[in-house]
Motif scaffolding. Structure first.
Motif, PDB file in Angstrom:
ATOM      1  N   UNK A 384       0.857  -1.386  -0.028  1.00 15.59           N
ATOM      2  CA  UNK A 384      -0.007   0.152  -0.010  1.00 15.59           C
ATOM      3  C   UNK A 384       0.787   1.144  -0.039  1.00 15.59           C
ATOM      4  N   UNK A 385       2.192   1.083   0.021  1.00 22.00           N
ATOM      5  CA  UNK A 385       2.896   2.276   0.286  1.00 22.00           C
ATOM      6  C   UNK A 385       3.387   2.598  -1.394  1.00 22.00           C
ATOM      7  N   UNK A 386       3.128   3.909  -1.671  1.00 22.99           N
ATOM      8  CA  UNK A 386       3.259   3.984  -3.319  1.00 22.99           C
ATOM      9  C   UNK A 386       4.759   4.326  -3.534  1.00 22.99           C
ATOM     10  N   UNK A 387       5.580   4.739  -2.326  1.00 22.90           N
ATOM     11  CA  UNK A 387       7.030   4.887  -2.579  1.00 22.90           C
ATOM     12  C   UNK A 387       7.634   3.492  -2.677  1.00 22.90           C
ATOM     13  N   UNK A 388       6.972   2.201  -2.174  1.00 16.80           N
ATOM     14  CA  UNK A 388       7.474   0.994  -2.259  1.00 16.80           C
ATOM     15  C   UNK A 388       6.937   0.339  -3.747  1.00 16.80           C
ATOM     16  N   UNK A 389       5.729   0.379  -3.902  1.00 15.01           N
ATOM     17  CA  UNK A 389       5.172   0.004  -5.352  1.00 15.01           C
ATOM     18  C   UNK A 389       4.095   1.029  -5.704  1.00 15.01           C
ATOM     19  N   UNK A 390       3.996   1.572  -6.593  1.00 11.43           N
ATOM     20  CA  UNK A 390       2.985   2.894  -6.866  1.00 11.43           C
ATOM     21  C   UNK A 390       1.692   2.374  -7.107  1.00 11.43           C
ATOM     22  N   UNK A 391       1.489   0.974  -7.762  1.00  8.45           N
ATOM     23  CA  UNK A 391      -0.020   0.929  -7.971  1.00  8.45           C
ATOM     24  C   UNK A 391      -0.374  -0.340  -7.000  1.00  8.45           C
ATOM     25  N   UNK A 392       0.268  -0.679  -6.127  1.00 10.01           N
ATOM     26  CA  UNK A 392      -0.249  -1.717  -5.008  1.00 10.01           C
ATOM     27  C   UNK A 392      -0.521  -3.162  -5.979  1.00 10.01           C
ATOM     28  N   UNK A 393       0.302  -3.544  -6.912  1.00  8.09           N
ATOM     29  CA  UNK A 393       0.333  -4.865  -7.387  1.00  8.09           C
ATOM     30  C   UNK A 393       1.116  -5.689  -6.624  1.00  8.09           C
ATOM     31  N   UNK A 394       2.377  -5.369  -6.038  1.00  4.75           N
ATOM     32  CA  UNK A 394       3.097  -6.193  -5.507  1.00  4.75           C
ATOM     33  C   UNK A 394       3.723  -5.854  -4.353  1.00  4.75           C
ATOM     34  N   UNK A 395       4.124  -6.865  -3.139  1.00  5.93           N
ATOM     35  CA  UNK A 395       4.873  -6.626  -2.289  1.00  5.93           C
ATOM     36  C   UNK A 395       6.115  -7.775  -2.246  1.00  5.93           C
ATOM     37  N   UNK A 396       7.126  -7.445  -1.418  1.00  2.92           N
ATOM     38  CA  UNK A 396       8.305  -8.458  -1.126  1.00  2.92           C
ATOM     39  C   UNK A 396       7.545  -9.964  -1.061  1.00  2.92           C
ATOM     40  N   UNK A 397       6.484  -9.841  -0.400  1.00  2.00           N
ATOM     41  CA  UNK A 397       5.922 -11.169  -0.034  1.00  2.00           C
ATOM     42  C   UNK A 397       5.153 -11.716  -1.029  1.00  2.00           C
ATOM     43  N   UNK A 398       4.972 -10.967  -2.355  1.00  2.64           N
ATOM     44  CA  UNK A 398       4.473 -11.621  -3.482  1.00  2.64           C
ATOM     45  C   UNK A 398       5.393 -12.686  -4.133  1.00  2.64           C
ATOM     46  N   UNK A 399       6.711 -12.589  -4.016  1.00  3.36           N
ATOM     47  CA  UNK A 399       7.342 -13.679  -4.490  1.00  3.36           C
ATOM     48  C   UNK A 399       7.924 -14.334  -3.249  1.00  3.36           C
ATOM     49  N   UNK A 400       7.981 -13.713  -2.187  1.00  2.00           N
ATOM     50  CA  UNK A 400       8.668 -14.608  -1.127  1.00  2.00           C
ATOM     51  C   UNK A 400       7.656 -14.634   0.033  1.00  2.00           C
ATOM     52  N   UNK A 401       6.477 -15.472  -0.242  1.00  2.00           N
ATOM     53  CA  UNK A 401       5.592 -15.510   0.813  1.00  2.00           C
ATOM     54  C   UNK A 401       5.839 -15.922   2.250  1.00  2.00           C
ATOM     55  N   UNK A 402       5.786 -15.111   3.132  1.00  2.00           N
ATOM     56  CA  UNK A 402       5.911 -15.417   4.573  1.00  2.00           C
ATOM     57  C   UNK A 402       7.823 -15.392   4.702  1.00  2.00           C
ATOM     58  N   UNK A 403       8.311 -15.043   3.524  1.00  2.00           N
ATOM     59  CA  UNK A 403       9.792 -14.850   3.635  1.00  2.00           C
ATOM     60  C   UNK A 403      10.225 -16.136   2.931  1.00  2.00           C
ATOM     61  N   UNK A 404       9.588 -17.239   2.603  1.00  2.00           N
ATOM     62  CA  UNK A 404       9.937 -18.388   1.619  1.00  2.00           C
ATOM     63  C   UNK A 404      10.225 -17.974   0.218  1.00  2.00           C
ATOM     64  N   UNK A 405       9.666 -18.911  -0.613  1.00  2.00           N
ATOM     65  CA  UNK A 405       9.578 -18.700  -2.012  1.00  2.00           C
ATOM     66  C   UNK A 405       8.465 -19.016  -2.507  1.00  2.00           C
ATOM     67  N   UNK A 406       8.152 -18.602  -4.054  1.00  2.00           N
ATOM     68  CA  UNK A 406       7.045 -18.885  -4.749  1.00  2.00           C
ATOM     69  C   UNK A 406       7.271 -20.229  -5.589  1.00  2.00           C
ATOM     70  N   UNK A 407       8.566 -20.765  -5.542  1.00  2.00           N
ATOM     71  CA  UNK A 407       8.821 -21.955  -6.520  1.00  2.00           C
ATOM     72  C   UNK A 407       8.870 -21.329  -7.950  1.00  2.00           C
ATOM     73  N   UNK A 408       9.275 -20.481  -8.459  1.00  2.00           N
ATOM     74  CA  UNK A 408       9.087 -19.988  -9.777  1.00  2.00           C
ATOM     75  C   UNK A 408      10.330 -19.516  -9.981  1.00  2.00           C
ATOM     76  N   UNK A 409      10.754 -19.536 -11.435  1.00  2.00           N
ATOM     77  CA  UNK A 409      12.052 -18.825 -12.077  1.00  2.00           C
ATOM     78  C   UNK A 409      11.419 -17.783 -12.590  1.00  2.00           C
ATOM     79  N   UNK A 410      12.003 -16.555 -12.303  1.00  2.00           N
ATOM     80  CA  UNK A 410      11.288 -15.289 -13.155  1.00  2.00           C
ATOM     81  C   UNK A 410      12.327 -14.658 -13.998  1.00  2.00           C
ATOM     82  N   UNK A 411      11.472 -14.459 -15.266  1.00  2.26           N
ATOM     83  CA  UNK A 411      12.405 -13.666 -16.285  1.00  2.26           C
ATOM     84  C   UNK A 411      12.383 -12.274 -15.713  1.00  2.26           C
ATOM     85  N   UNK A 412      13.705 -11.665 -15.728  1.00  9.98           N
ATOM     86  CA  UNK A 412      13.872 -10.252 -15.215  1.00  9.98           C
ATOM     87  C   UNK A 412      14.295  -9.602 -16.496  1.00  9.98           C
TER      88      UNK A 412
END
Length: 587
Positions: A384-412
């Protein structure tokens, strides 16, 4: 009279007093439940306990210690409350009247989701870490296996037919086990849909809840476009929006039904949602979906396939329970220890109005974690902090749920990052003692990694954002998965091989890392930026749960890791390789 009964509801949002077809389908677990007595039960994972609350005042009547990080509970037909302790590996039965534990059992590793049939005779449990689903005898707590080999299952339900439905936490698969135990599996990835994210390939992941209702089985999850090829355009980041296609999209899917319901709208209005975490049904066609990273609950009309209202609740909502007879819902705001009660009778219109919860009350429970760790967790989960993510799409926990991992390989592939593939790392192996961080040891500390991710992948500008507490969150709260060994002799032989074949040279000490980089990977790259000259030695705690392996996910399992000519492992016999895998799975 119970004080929260709505007396004036001229245009009630929910018609009727049933939970749709959920009564016939039985009960699914959440982190919060309305008991037959009217009392509310909620887990306290930080404290390892369960609290029983007055439904009118939300005051705590009693708290019962169960240990082991509970995340779900379920009322049995006996009136006892069954609790799954994720880290403790137990199911615990509580007598709510006596506020006492009456029985315990240790059925599996990583127990999470609980569900019961309509008559309460069948109780099932999903176990994330060993990939199993078991049937629980509600009288004795003994278990029999329904399925094994699933990919980190959490969400489970029992359909009116008696079929057991399970959604894998990662991988996007839904399993329908019939009475004969046959799995009628299907994927949550649509062939084509308006909800499809912008790029050409995507994953369905992080299935948080599965609910049989209204003649269908609904799953709350996300769709992510995590991979692609050279022909795809550069995306600015994961956090901003190109048109209406976010890279990470909360979704409700009716299995085998119509197009997935893409209900989020990232326009700064009331329909900004991040991190679907729990779901409940109400009325004839409505679903309530809680979102852990945006602090709200969406009301989804399954007939019109859109969000028709939003309720603002506390921080980190992780569970939801409906008292259909009184048109109220209770939300477990797990990350600030509060419970919110929302009035479901408010009228709605096409603009999806936003409401505050009727009441939100914080339980006064002592935290085992430091203020710094709690502040780091708040940053980590907040979208919810626009200085972290402006649109509210993503948080650190989106890819690291609970601090763990989402099981994915991401194309950056952003304006600041050349095309590369990177497997999401589990932060349980990112404690202070294990710095530097990332696959190529690019970051000397966690603050630098968080700042880089925020400004290069989440779209934030980082202004007035304090990332200094993320390391405390990782050090104190994030822990590795644990799988109890089933063959102690094989583990012992594997431990000896780990020493004699030189694995311990790099994977040294209690953290199983020498904190150095080594040129050990044969390049398998899309571009020269996809590989690197030397890889940081990863820690191995909980490594069994982190497939696929290596920075680009080239190894599907631990046996494939050993077949990759890692060190001297290419000279192992098949039996030696099996023993070494047994040892690695025990860490």
């Amino acid at each position: 009279m119970r004080l929260f009964i709505p007396l004036l509801a001229a245009l009630p949002l929910f018609q009727g007093c049933d939970a749709g077809s959920t009564g016939a389908a039985g009960k699914g677990s959440s982190s919060i439940a309305v008991l037959a007595s009217g009392e509310v039960a909620v887990v306290n994972p930080d404290q390892g306990s369960v609290s029983f609350l007055d439904p009118e005042t939300l005051a705590v009547r009693a708290t019962v210690d169960v240990g082991g990080e509970p995340h779900s509970l379920l009322e049995l037909r006996s009136g006892e409350v069954l609790v799954a302790t994720y880290r403790g590996g137990e199911i615990v039965a509580i007598d709510p009247k006596a506020a006492a534990v009456v029985a315990r059992s240790s059925p599996c590793a990583g127990p999470w989701g609980l569900a019961a049939s309509g008559d309460g005779a069948t109780v099932v449990l999903a176990c994330e870490w060993d990939g199993s689903v078991v049937r629980v005898d509600p009288a004795t707590l003994t278990t029999t296996t329904i399925a094994s080999g699933l990919r980190r299952p959490r969400a489970v339900a029992v359909a009116p037919s008696g079929d057991v439905w399970v959604a894998d936490w990662v991988g996007g698969m839904v399993h329908d086990f019939d009475a004969a135990g046959v799995d009628h599996a299907s994927s949550l990835v649509p062939d084509d849909a308006p909800s499809r994210p912008a790029l050409t390939k995507m994953s369905a992941n992080l299935a948080a809840a599965i609910v049989p209702a209204f003649g269908s089985v609904f799953v709350a999850h996300v769709l992510e476009n995590n991979t692609g090829d050279m022909s795809e355009p550069v995306a600015d980041d994961y956090g901003t929006i190109d048109g209406t296609n976010p890279k990470i999209n909360p979704i409700v899917t009716a299995v085998g039904g119509a197009q997935p319901i893409s209900y989020a709208v990232y326009d700064g209005g009331s329909r900004v949602y991040s991190g679907p975490s729990a779901m409940a049904a109400f009325g004839d066609h409505e679903l309530l979906v809680a979102h852990v990273s945006s602090g709200n609950v969406a009301v989804i009309d399954t007939s019109s396939q859109r969000a028709v209202a939003t309720y603002k609740v506390g921080f980190g909502p992780s569970g939801i329970a409906v008292d259909a007879a009184h048109h109220v819902a209770f939300v477990d705001d797990a990350l600030d220890g509060s419970v919110s009660r929302i009035d479901l009778s408010k009228s709605t219109d096409a603009s999806a109005p936003k409401y505050d919860a009727d009441v939100t009350l914080v339980r006064q429970l002592p935290s085992p974690f430091s203020p710094a760790a709690l502040a780091g967790r708040r940053f980590f989960f907040d979208a919810t902090d626009p200085h972290v993510t402006p649109a509210g799409v993503v948080a650190c926990a989106s890819c690291h749920p609970g601090g763990s991992d989402d099981g994915l390989v991401w194309l950056e592939h952003t304006s600041n990052i050349s095309l590369r593939r990177r497997r999401t790392k589990n932060l349980a192996n990112a404690r202070t003692s294990m710095a530097p961080f990332h696959w190529d040891a690019q970051f000397s500390d966690m603050s630098a990694l968080a700042a880089f991710t925020m400004t290069n992948l989440m779209g934030g500008d980082g202004l007035l954002v304090d990332v200094s507490n993320v390391q405390a969150f990782v050090d104190e709260i994030v822990k590795p998965a644990v799988l109890l060994p089933t063959d102690a002799a094989a583990v012992g032989r594997g431990a000896a091989l780990f020493q004699s074949f030189g694995c311990v040279t790099c994977h040294a000490g209690a953290d199983y890392t020498d904190r150095l980089t080594h040129a050990v990977l044969v390049p398998e790259s899309l571009t020269s930026d996809d590989a690197f000259a030397a890889a940081d030695t990863p820690g191995l705690r909980g490594i069994f749960a982190n497939a696929p392996y290596f920075h680009d996910g080239r190894a599907a399992d631990l046996d494939a890791v050993l077949h990759s000519a890692m060190g001297n492992a290419d000279t192992l016999t098949d039996d030696q390789r099996a023993d070494l895998v047994a040892f690695l799975r025990s860490l």
